[in-house]
Design an enzyme around this catalytic site. Structure first.
Site, short mmCIF file in Angstrom:
data_model
loop_
_atom_site.label_atom_id
_atom_site.label_comp_id
_atom_site.label_asym_id
_atom_site.label_seq_id
_atom_site.Cartn_x
_atom_site.Cartn_y
_atom_site.Cartn_z
N THR B 94 0.92 -1.25 0.02
CA THR B 94 -0.02 -0.16 -0.06
C THR B 94 0.78 1.27 0.09
O THR B 94 1.29 1.64 0.91
CB THR B 94 -0.82 -0.13 1.30
OG1 THR B 94 -1.66 -1.13 1.14
CG2 THR B 94 -1.76 1.30 1.41
N LYS B 170 -7.08 1.03 -3.61
CA LYS B 170 -6.80 0.65 -2.11
C LYS B 170 -7.12 1.83 -1.12
O LYS B 170 -7.65 1.33 -0.05
CB LYS B 170 -5.47 0.13 -2.38
CG LYS B 170 -4.85 -0.37 -1.06
CD LYS B 170 -5.38 -1.16 -0.48
CE LYS B 170 -4.89 -1.77 1.21
NZ LYS B 170 -5.51 -2.75 1.78
N LYS B 239 -1.60 6.14 8.76
CA LYS B 239 -0.85 6.40 7.56
C LYS B 239 -1.65 6.36 6.29
O LYS B 239 -1.70 6.95 5.22
CB LYS B 239 0.17 5.33 7.63
CG LYS B 239 1.21 5.53 6.42
CD LYS B 239 1.85 4.15 5.93
CE LYS B 239 0.94 3.21 5.08
NZ LYS B 239 1.56 2.05 4.62
#
Lengths: 302, 302, 302, 302
Positions: B94, B170, B239
């Site tokens: 990611t 994502k 994050k």
């Protein structure tokens, strides 16, 4: 059972029909008489006044638009006054927590048990008697009305003895739906701005992690930007978000997502057709990002 | 196929094992060598340096923590430099949209096809090869790596030829999960403040309208206030929300729910254990409403 | 002039004293009689009932806590009923836009002119007759009451003929003050988290770009974390933010800063002493950032 | 003193001229040479390269657009490398907290003292040497550069020895200005929606409680919807809000007003001319409320 049923909108009419099919005796009333007359062939007895319907009931069921409509029927039009002592008043409407507390107090003063029983489900779900019913009130009263609730819903979710608890759950649920709408709106705007059609994004996510009725149903509307006819209008959505926030305010519960939703619905009411489906708040995310037109899907999904 | 696999955390190790089981030849490397050695009995060849693993690969697969870790491996440790021309680099990590654009540009300059393939699923899902893989990149390169992707995931979701599109999807997905967490947190605080245990509220809603994996799994954690051990930590959640907002910022997409989430995660990092599960942002709603202790369930569910 | 003055809190008492000093004849009433008796030595005539005070007035002045207190006096206690036709009702209280519309309609039905005249200023400003008075209502009625307004305020700001306009301006003003409080709270938290004492930050900014009474007065309270005694309590601040949001809601005006403020005040009411000064919402920014204790100023200002 | 001055935009040129008038020897450089040549008649020595200007300086002063421009000059173009040991580098630019930390560390490694000295004030304020200068850095270095700072500003506000503290104060200040803009935008939309012209509202409030330069100057622009030419553009405002949020993020400081501002500026960049004045974010409040056209002032102010 002898049931008085007041409020025959799309939802109420479907529920009343199911009660008739289940063999209950129904005394019905509706502000516009037409809806009541439609139920006559199924065996409903049409009352001229709400108090007349109420006078013969073991159970009173209300399916009305809001606090004001419920107050008008229960108090101003004398229903509470004419209900026989010992009757159970089952309020299926989405009303405020404060109104539920007020109505249950007034009912208790007259020897009437008040059961809050707001429902989840759209008109077609009501028609097939598959509603989810959230119920709170005195345990004995809830037990007595189980048969009539069973005739209109698939499952009953008991929430305790304080009636307003059921309303809190209903409002929390509608808040969660509105949050899902906004979430999909923002995610879709993010995707479109990077060239990914909303449809591709939402199809993937609502087939997997978010494979739930709310996301699949509304995800399709948002991906296709199809907001008419409304299943549930901006006006009604705005009202329910406001009721959730008011319930929060009364108990000092900050709700930052709720606050964002409040502002979204106000903007939608100020700038869009208020009769559109409430999922159209997703368009505001697209507009604010300057990506109002659906992205051409040329490169998509190679 | 000859596959170099770099990054053997919980997710990576499970995926690498599945590739070995599917008969692929694996050259593995991990920053802490232990994880690599665990795969040796299954047939993996443990490289001393990432570039050494890369040097023999037809396909390079990366499963790293973030942009920085990916940049360290690809650029600073020379992997991109040592990859044979014509290799396909499949980045399962990611990473940010900006990083995906940078990596794919650098790869192209060296004749390497870059395929972004971030995955949805937790370690146990990875172990059973049931991940959902979002894929974007040159169509021919994607076609070549389908067999290796098929060995680690249940379904592949193509998102077009620009690699960063997969990263957008994502990040939008993780933003949607975080939104669901906050939504449940606010709804649970509202319910608790009115005497309804979070468990009763969330069980009802996640069995019906919100009957999706995300709501059911995290709804249970929130109802039980059980945030350890973390499936996904506050640090990682923070994050990913930041990466979603950055992707929005680059394309001028306002995301008011995203902004609320950003502030929630900052508060959580400032005042809680950052290694807790990210669903613990729900506790902040309870704290701000002064309803931190779970409500006694005495009256509940009568 | 013959003036009935109802509502003798800190603000009202100071204003009534100034009217007496200016030579007007005052008939006063207050819910708790003590405040009224304090004005007797200055020449005030203490009425036993609000309607008794009103019965002799050319001008009725109200300085009450909120909509409910105003409604109680005007309607339930019969003041509107006993006012001589042609009297001007001057409402100095901070009431809602909806209440102003209701009161002015009811007044008009009885031949009474309703002038909304909410004031800006704290008790010490009222004592020195230096209030700023925002006035709206029928021009002739406003002209008639100018002498009494001149006796209590330094400057009169006319806002047109629809009375509720003055209330909109008052609520917008209080919203702006609350926004300034939150702004300073966030800026101070940012500074503290980087080792800059709030005092250093706010002294600099409120001596220069923000050299205005609101910033200087409240900036000092926030820098010194001195929230008692309250000049204006969290409870009252919360009420006024709610009234501003309601005025916005009625006209479909989204107010994202207003929404943040709403959540701040709810959190403060849930977790702090509601009688603290409303500037204490600034502490929530510090708490959420984990910087509750003032930074030691050792290195500061070298 | 021998001063190297790099960065001669509107602000820098005005400051450099004041330094010349105060008798300092100036070596100037600017990316586009024209601005440097304009200062020649005043006695400035125009360098061909920034490093050339730096090589002879006792003090280096930088007034550049952002982190990137500062990094380009200091590092890529070799200024830091060519500065004599013992020189003081005074950075007047608005840079990020992280950049200030990086630059001061690099400077220290080469024996250069780094003083952060961002300024508040617009070009006309700079021209009259009335800037407010926020200063942080080693006390001895600050003392040495006081004479040059005194030549460009009216007042110096020391913030301690860690240079980035001055940047925190500058960013907090710009955040506060942006908050004031949004606050006035929301208040004006509320007023307009109820028929009160923004001008009437803002004139009243900025003459009294909010009688500060920021409110008066920008209040006029907002009331008149006059956003060109920009004193400070949407692009620059957006940048500074981002830097404030990043400083907050690094220290785990949630800033909900900052987050609303972030979304506002993104929407403005997506849908408006980015070169407009940053006060034009106020128009978004009006648009979202459906009150974009100024209300006719017919009834106003009776």
């Amino acid at each position: 059972m002898d049931v008085a049923f007041i409020g025959l909108g799309q939802m109420g009419k479907a529920m009343a029909a199911n009660l008739l099919r289940a063999g209950h005796t129904l005394h019905v009333w509706n502000r516009s008489r037409g809806a009541a007359l439609e139920l006559e062939p199924l065996g409903a007895r049409v009352a001229a006044q709400p108090a007349e319907a109420a006078a013969r009931a073991e159970v009173l069921m209300l399916m009305l638009a809001d606090d004001a409509a419920t107050r008008a029927v229960l108090i101003e039009q004398g229903v509470l006054e004419h209900l026989p002592r010992g009757t159970v008043c089952v309020n299926l409407s989405t009303v405020s927590v404060a109104a539920a507390q007020e109505f249950s107090r007034l009912a208790a003063e007259r020897g009437i048990a008040y059961v809050a029983a707001p429902v989840f489900g759209r008109p077609e779900v009501a028609a097939s008697a598959k509603l989810n019913i959230v119920v709170a009130g005195d345990a004995a009263a809830v037990a007595r009305v189980r048969p009539v609730l069973a005739a209109v819903g698939e499952r009953i979710w008991p929430m305790g003895s304080a009636p307003e608890r059921a309303n809190v759950v209903k409002l929390a649920g509608n808040f969660m739906i509105a949050s899902a709408l906004e979430t999909m709106g923002e995610a879709a705007a993010l995707a479109r701005a990077h060239g990914v059609p909303a449809q591709q994004l939402l199809e993937m996510l609502t087939s997997t992690l978010f494979a739930a009725p709310v996301y699949q149903g509304y995800g399709r509307l948002i991906a296709e930007q199809r907001y008419r006819p409304a299943g549930f209008s901006l006006t009604l959505g705005s009202k329910d978000v406001r009721l959730a926030l008011q319930a929060g305010e009364a108990a000092h519960v900050p709700m930052p997502f709720g606050s964002v939703l409040r502002d979204r619905f106000l903007e939608a009411l100020a700038t869009c057709d208020p009769d559109q489906d409430w999922s159209s708040i997703a368009e505001l995310s697209a507009q604010h990002a300057g990506v109002t037109a659906p992205t051409a899907a040329g490169d998509a999904g190679g």
